[in-house]
Design a protein around this motif. Structure first.
Motif, mmCIF file in Angstrom:
data_model
loop_
_atom_site.group_PDB
_atom_site.id
_atom_site.type_symbol
_atom_site.label_atom_id
_atom_site.label_comp_id
_atom_site.label_asym_id
_atom_site.label_seq_id
_atom_site.Cartn_x
_atom_site.Cartn_y
_atom_site.Cartn_z
ATOM 1 N N ALA A 163 0.848 -1.193 0.000
ATOM 2 C CA ALA A 163 0.000 0.000 0.000
ATOM 3 C C ALA A 163 0.879 1.236 0.000
ATOM 4 O O ALA A 163 2.096 1.172 0.231
ATOM 5 C CB ALA A 163 -0.929 0.008 1.213
ATOM 6 N N ILE A 164 0.239 2.361 -0.251
ATOM 7 C CA ILE A 164 0.890 3.659 -0.152
ATOM 8 C C ILE A 164 0.122 4.496 0.864
ATOM 9 O O ILE A 164 -1.109 4.612 0.776
ATOM 10 C CB ILE A 164 0.947 4.370 -1.510
ATOM 11 C CG1 ILE A 164 1.924 3.647 -2.441
ATOM 12 C CG2 ILE A 164 1.346 5.823 -1.352
ATOM 13 C CD1 ILE A 164 2.039 4.269 -3.817
ATOM 14 N N GLU A 165 0.831 5.034 1.829
ATOM 15 C CA GLU A 165 0.231 5.911 2.838
ATOM 16 C C GLU A 165 0.579 7.354 2.503
ATOM 17 O O GLU A 165 1.749 7.694 2.312
ATOM 18 C CB GLU A 165 0.732 5.555 4.236
ATOM 19 C CG GLU A 165 0.122 6.413 5.335
ATOM 20 C CD GLU A 165 0.572 5.998 6.719
ATOM 21 O OE1 GLU A 165 0.215 6.685 7.696
ATOM 22 O OE2 GLU A 165 1.293 4.975 6.823
ATOM 23 N N ASN A 166 -0.440 8.198 2.431
ATOM 24 C CA ASN A 166 -0.275 9.601 2.054
ATOM 25 C C ASN A 166 -0.620 10.488 3.236
ATOM 26 O O ASN A 166 -1.781 10.588 3.631
ATOM 27 C CB ASN A 166 -1.182 9.924 0.855
ATOM 28 C CG ASN A 166 -0.889 11.270 0.239
ATOM 29 O OD1 ASN A 166 -0.529 12.209 0.933
ATOM 30 N ND2 ASN A 166 -1.055 11.375 -1.063
ATOM 31 N N GLN A 167 0.400 11.112 3.822
ATOM 32 C CA GLN A 167 0.180 11.980 4.973
ATOM 33 C C GLN A 167 -0.523 13.269 4.573
ATOM 34 O O GLN A 167 -1.225 13.884 5.375
ATOM 35 C CB GLN A 167 1.518 12.307 5.648
ATOM 36 C CG GLN A 167 1.394 13.075 6.947
ATOM 37 C CD GLN A 167 0.774 12.247 8.064
ATOM 38 O OE1 GLN A 167 1.063 11.076 8.220
ATOM 39 N NE2 GLN A 167 -0.094 12.860 8.849
ATOM 40 N N MET A 168 -0.386 13.675 3.314
ATOM 41 C CA MET A 168 -1.004 14.916 2.852
ATOM 42 C C MET A 168 -2.521 14.806 2.874
ATOM 43 O O MET A 168 -3.221 15.760 3.229
ATOM 44 C CB MET A 168 -0.528 15.246 1.436
ATOM 45 C CG MET A 168 0.978 15.387 1.296
ATOM 46 S SD MET A 168 1.607 16.812 2.185
ATOM 47 C CE MET A 168 0.861 18.137 1.256
#
Length: 794
Positions: A163-168
């Motif tokens: 997965a990819i986690e996007n803090q934005m």
């Protein structure tokens, strides 16, 4: 995935300034309150040593057993902290990670001890469908700026999840699928994992010398509680999760190689459909279609931080059936998530606070291309595709609908973000669609400012320019719009003979600490704003929200988290007329057996239908109702076999067909059974009943059954059945309606996977429909299909 989620006024500078002032006032208040707070765990995090990843010129054959001599030279990392649901407590089991790199890939190994391996929750499932299993994995931020991280996890049977986690955007997406290797081995007192993560699957700055990245090693240990075990303590006073990952240094010789994949595909299928009986007419004859297509997808890593994707004669067929949804008594268009691989890859590059790129609007393209990348502090994405037709959402303030123009369109989206510092980012976006006598262009800017570890300010401003075909409004009115009674809101929103423009903005401020939080938001959208490539169903609405809550934590009781929170919001249209005023309060509880409970109370003043559909006026043209509702949601996974949940709501609900207040009972139970390690059965149901004047108005039932047998990590067979049944009390309606409608959709799919890009699908699907003219379920669609793709990697 790593984040915990349960399964369920006019545009004016004055208003914008008011929102910003409110946010800054709250900031000054909470900063004062924080002055005497205890020392943060950030002191520990900030002062720790960076993990030095050794370069070892070795390659190993993965077998899941950590017995190669090279592992003795790897960096060793113990996982000593439970970070969820408890607060940095000592784990009941020991876990050790090892890591090294050889210039081509990162090698990671885990030894996950367990006192009773028979209790491992490890299922054979399709990729990305084991997030509730025992897992070990690594999170890597290859730019070291806490904006985005790659996640790689493996269960004890070697089933991969990434997965990819996007803090934005505070989001995660497991739709990203990379090609990497993992092997596992289960012994008497542990399971071990070996992983090989090629540099080619990650974006990073290709610079000389050591690279400074961020990393976290994580184990999920689901028993009475699903323990998240990490090598890092977590500061709950810090709202930025990725900011707390540890520093990692090395990779001086890291190269991506050519990073080129060419994936041809072939699709073959036969389908037929017919229209059901209507009035005195009989059902139409079957219409047959044959579909044989070939095409190719090309992914080229131009550099270590830039990816070009192109698809020629693309296969945008959707293999998985959508989850069933009921649209009854809902004036807004239904949202269905994207499932097609080309659009899902790097979709987070186009994410903003508004949903501006909803790619299911692009239904049948011949050509698509996408360029995404990041160079130093600059992040960008460009998407372009044509479409045989033009489909988009027509928004309103009390309803929305889907429009279709039978002409080819060109669709583009471009997104840019500049990271001024670790705390401040500024972005811009443009989307566009153009067809005969039609266009829509949206431009805007946005920002995110991490003021302090606990305070975040987000803002976005957009402007659109749109022109509809002159006759589009006729698609939304009855009897060719001969009288005012044939007109509704969507007719008026599309009756524009000239181009028109509109704007929207949102300002969102959040203060989040260990024990309390405050949220304030203003979203203001003019009537003439449109985002036709996206999914924005509301315009002519200006909403202010203020909310907050308090959280209690407990590490040694049957419960571990208790929250009391709520919010107040108010919504007006462009003319300042009240649409809705709402007060909400809720209690949330996380407890043993991986359980979660939510009890909510809502009271709102809102409007029903317009009396005169030819006018968009609210005051004097609609009835105002007061709804009071109580809802309860719970979920639980007491063991590896059973998961169940239920959502229930009772209270007032407007009858939106007849403009009256009714009483609603809504139930949404669901259950999942893991019958052994290979078979999964899940059943969800929706029961929706509204009574008006002490008589039933309608009762709607929707059942969604899914059966899946996973032969191995590479192949499965899956069956889906979706059945809907709507019964109406025709004597309680003010217009003619069918007494009963039913539908049944079935699908069976077999899949064999070599890797995420190389798969075989063989399937069958059909659908049937019944109403007053078709009392028995009449099959209206049937299809048989095969899809095969194979990726060549260079």
């Amino acid at each position: 995935m790593d984040r915990h989620t349960s399964k369920h006024t006019t545009f004016s500078l004055k208003a914008l300034a008011h929102s910003i002032f409110s946010a800054l006032f709250l900031l000054s208040l909470v900063t004062t309150l924080d002055a005497d707070a205890e020392e943060s765990i950030n002191t520990i995090i900030a002062n720790d040593d960076s993990l030095q990843v050794p370069y070892l010129k070795y390659d190993i054959l993965l077998d899941g057993q950590i017995d190669e001599a090279v592992w003795q030279q790897a960096a060793i990392v113990p996982l000593n902290f439970i970070t969820r649901p408890f607060e940095n407590t000592t784990p009941p089991v020991a876990t050790t990670a090892r890591i090294f790199e050889n210039g081509q890939a990162i090698f990671v190994a885990f030894t996950a001890h367990d006192d009773d391996v028979s209790q491992l929750r490890a299922m054979f499932r399709d990729r990305d469908n084991v997030w509730d299993n025992d897992l070990v994995g690594i999170k890597i931020d290859t730019f070291g700026d806490s904006r985005l991280s790659y996640q790689f996890f493996v269960n004890p049977h070697g089933i991969q999840s990434d997965a990819i986690e996007n803090q934005m955007t505070l989001s995660e997406s497991d739709s990203w699928n990379a090609i990497w290797d993992a092997k596992t081995h289960i012994s008497d007192d542990s399971y071990t994992v070996e992983m090989r993560l090629p540099f080619r699957i990650m974006n990073f700055i290709d610079s000389d010398g050591p690279k400074n990245w961020r990393v976290e090693f994580v184990r999920f240990y689901p028993r009475e509680n699903n323990l998240r075990i990490s090598n890092r303590p977590v500061d709950r006073n810090n709202a930025c999760g990725l900011c707390q990952m540890g520093k990692m240094e090395g990779f001086s010789s890291a190269v991506q190689g050519k990073n080129l994949s060419i994936t041809p595909y072939a699709v073959a299928g036969v389908a037929r459909n017919r229209l059901p009986i209507s009035g005195n007419n009989t059902a139409d004859d079957w219409q047959y279609q044959n579909n044989q297509e070939v095409g190719v997808d090309i992914n080229w890593g131009i550099s270590s931080d830039m990816l070009l994707q192109a698809t020629i004669n693309p296969d945008f067929s959707q293999v998985e059936a959508d989850a069933g949804q009921l649209g009854i008594n809902n004036p807004f268009a239904l949202f269905f998530p994207e499932q097609r691989p080309f659009f899902l890859e790097n979709a987070d590059f186009f994410s903003t606070q508004y949903d501006l790129v909803y790619t299911r609007n692009i239904g049948a393209p011949d050509l698509g291309t996408k360029l995404t990348g990041r160079i130093n502090n600059h992040t960008f994405g460009i998407l372009a595709a044509n479409d045989e037709n033009t489909t988009f959402l027509v928004p309103g303030n009390l309803s929305s609908s889907v429009a279709n123009i039978a002409s080819e369109s060109t669709n583009i989206a471009a997104r840019y973000r500049y990271d001024v510092s670790d705390e401040l980012s500024i972005g811009a976006i443009i989307t566009g669609r153009r067809a005969d006598d039609y266009h829509n262009v949206v431009t805007g800017i946005d920002t995110r400012y991490q003021i302090t570890p606990s305070d975040t300010l987000r803002a976005q401003v957009l402007r659109s320019d749109t022109q509809y075909p002159h006759s589009l409004y006729q698609d939304f009115c009855a009897n060719e719009c001969e009288s005012d009674s044939d007109v509704d809101e969507i007719t008026l929103r599309t009756r524009n003979s000239e181009a028109f423009s509109g704007s929207t903005y949102t300002v969102d401020y959040r203060h989040e600490e260990r024990n309390w939080y405050v949220v304030t938001n203003r979203t203001s959208t003019q009537a003439d704003f449109r985002a036709d490539l996206g999914f924005e169903s509301n315009v002519d609405r200006h909403k202010d929200l203020l909310g907050g809550g308090y959280i209690w934590w407990q590490d040694d009781a049957w419960w571990n988290r208790l929250e009391f929170g709520g919010d107040w919001d108010i919504t007006h249209n462009d003319n300042g007329e009240l649409i809705e005023r709402e007060l909400q309060a809720q209690i949330e509880l996380n407890a043993a057996y991986q359980s979660y409970f939510n009890l909510q109370w809502v009271k709102r003043d809102t409007v029903g239908l317009r009396h005169d559909g030819s006018s968009l006026t609210i005051d004097g043209n609609s009835t105002r109702f007061t709804e009071e509702q109580y809802s309860f949601y719970f979920e639980m996974q007491p063991n590896s076999t059973l998961y169940f949940e239920n959502y229930a709501r009772i209270g007032d609900r407007i009858d939106l067909r007849n403009n009256r207040l009714g009483d609603q009972i809504l139930l949404e139970p669901a259950i999942t059974l893991n019958l052994g390690q290979h078979l999964e059965a899940s059943l969800s149901h929706e029961y929706n009943r509204i009574d008006v004047n002490d008589e039933m108005l309608f009762t709607a039932n929707l059942s969604d059954l899914r059966l899946s047998y996973q032969f191995s990590a590479n192949q499965f067979i899956r069956v889906a059945l979706v059945y809907a049944d709507i019964k109406r009390n025709t004597s309680n309606y003010l217009m003619d309606v069918d007494a009963r409608e039913r539908s049944l959709g079935t699908q069976i799919v077999y899949s064999y996977m070599i890797n995420p890009l190389s798969r075989l699908f063989i399937g069958y699907g059909d659908s049937a429909f019944a109403d007053d003219d078709n009392p028995g379920l009449l099959r209206t669609e049937q299809a048989v299909f095969m899809k095969f793709s194979y990726a060549w990697l260079y």
